[in-house]
Design a protein around this motif. Structure first.
Motif: not given
Length: 294
Positions: A177, A180-181, A184-185, A221, A224-225
């Motif tokens: 996580d 990937l977080e 993506y951020r 994700y 979320r994105y």
């Protein structure tokens, strides 16, 4: 090594850029400044003069930094280097908050120390001037195994190359996580696409199952994105070589900070010098359990 002096009041959650006199340090500094500006975080520009207690100079460990000419000159040169770097950042991002810092320490351990309150540590690759105790060419890996926050290693790369976004190397059996977080951020903040890659040497049936698992991992994700375009990629063959080949055309490579647990552990799951110190693009190594920056 010299005794550590009390740290000055540094902004929590800052992007910390380690600099020296090498050309790649300018690339790392620019990368750090651009990211700090995008994320609206303060930037700490740090130069470490190096360990004092080397052969023939151990007496410097006990010298007074306010009166010893050698230490005064080291401090002066360090302050001049940091002032030049600060001017470079201010010209690039006039509104960015920049804190200069000169320490009488080896740079690699100092960056590890500063990572405890930073959101990100950034350094140039190949380790020129960064620490006499770390083998040249292995500094990226040395730092990445020890920092409390993600660390970015910026190589001497061609800024004119057309690049294709963020490449995240992940394991499907243990979804990462934090990796990937971060991917993506970063992609969202910098308006870039994401490629989520996993390497497999399994049979075709296994690969189909992995492909489905990889798509499922990415789906959360995407919700979320929604502004980030992403696709998954299952790579056959040797993962290190595949990642490095793909990284030639990427803005950023993201991998996890793990330690190997078996003879055939995927390098997507832990830090290896063959990835971090040979990557042709900036590479970030993310601790698998990293708290939200202050």
């Amino acid at each position: 090594m010299s005794a550590r002096h009390p740290d000055p009041q540094l902004p929590a959650g800052a992007v910390v850029a380690g600099i020296d006199k090498t050309p790649v340090a300018h690339l790392a500094l620019d990368w750090a400044a651009d990211h700090a500006a995008k994320e609206r975080r303060p930037l700490v520009v740090v130069h470490a003069t190096g360990s004092l207690g080397t052969a023939g100079t151990t007496w410097l460990d006990h010298a007074d930094a306010l009166t010893e000419p050698t230490l005064i000159e080291m401090e002066r040169q360090g302050q001049a280097l940091v002032a030049e770097a600060t001017d470079r950042v201010t010209a690039r991002h006039p509104s960015l908050r920049v804190t200069p810092l000169v320490v009488m320490e080896d740079a690699a351990p100092e960056l590890v120390h500063l990572s405890s309150t930073a959101s990100l540590v950034v350094t140039g690759s190949r380790g020129h001037g960064i620490s006499r105790s770390v083998p040249t060419g292995q500094v990226g890996t040395w730092l990445a195994r020890r920092t409390s926050c993600p660390v970015v290693v910026v190589p001497d790369h061609n800024l004119g190359t057309v690049r294709q976004g963020v490449l995240a190397g992940v394991r499907v059996d243990h979804p990462e996580d934090a990796v990937l977080e971060f991917a993506y951020r970063y992609a969202s903040v910098h308006d870039l696409p994401v490629t989520i890659a996993h390497a497999s040497r399994g049979a075709r049936g296994d690969q189909e199952e992995l492909r489905c698992d990889l798509a499922e991992t990415a789906s959360g994700y995407a919700e979320r994105y929604p502004d980030v375009w992403a696709h998954t990629l299952l790579l056959p063959g040797r993962p290190v070589r595949k990642l490095l080949d793909l990284a030639e055309r990427m803005h950023l490579l993201v991998v996890g900070q793990h330690h190997p647990t078996g003879l055939h552990e995927s390098p997507f799951g832990h830090v290896r010098s063959s990835i971090v110190d040979r990557s042709p693009c900036p590479t970030v190594v993310v601790p698998v359990q990293v708290g939200e920056p202050v």
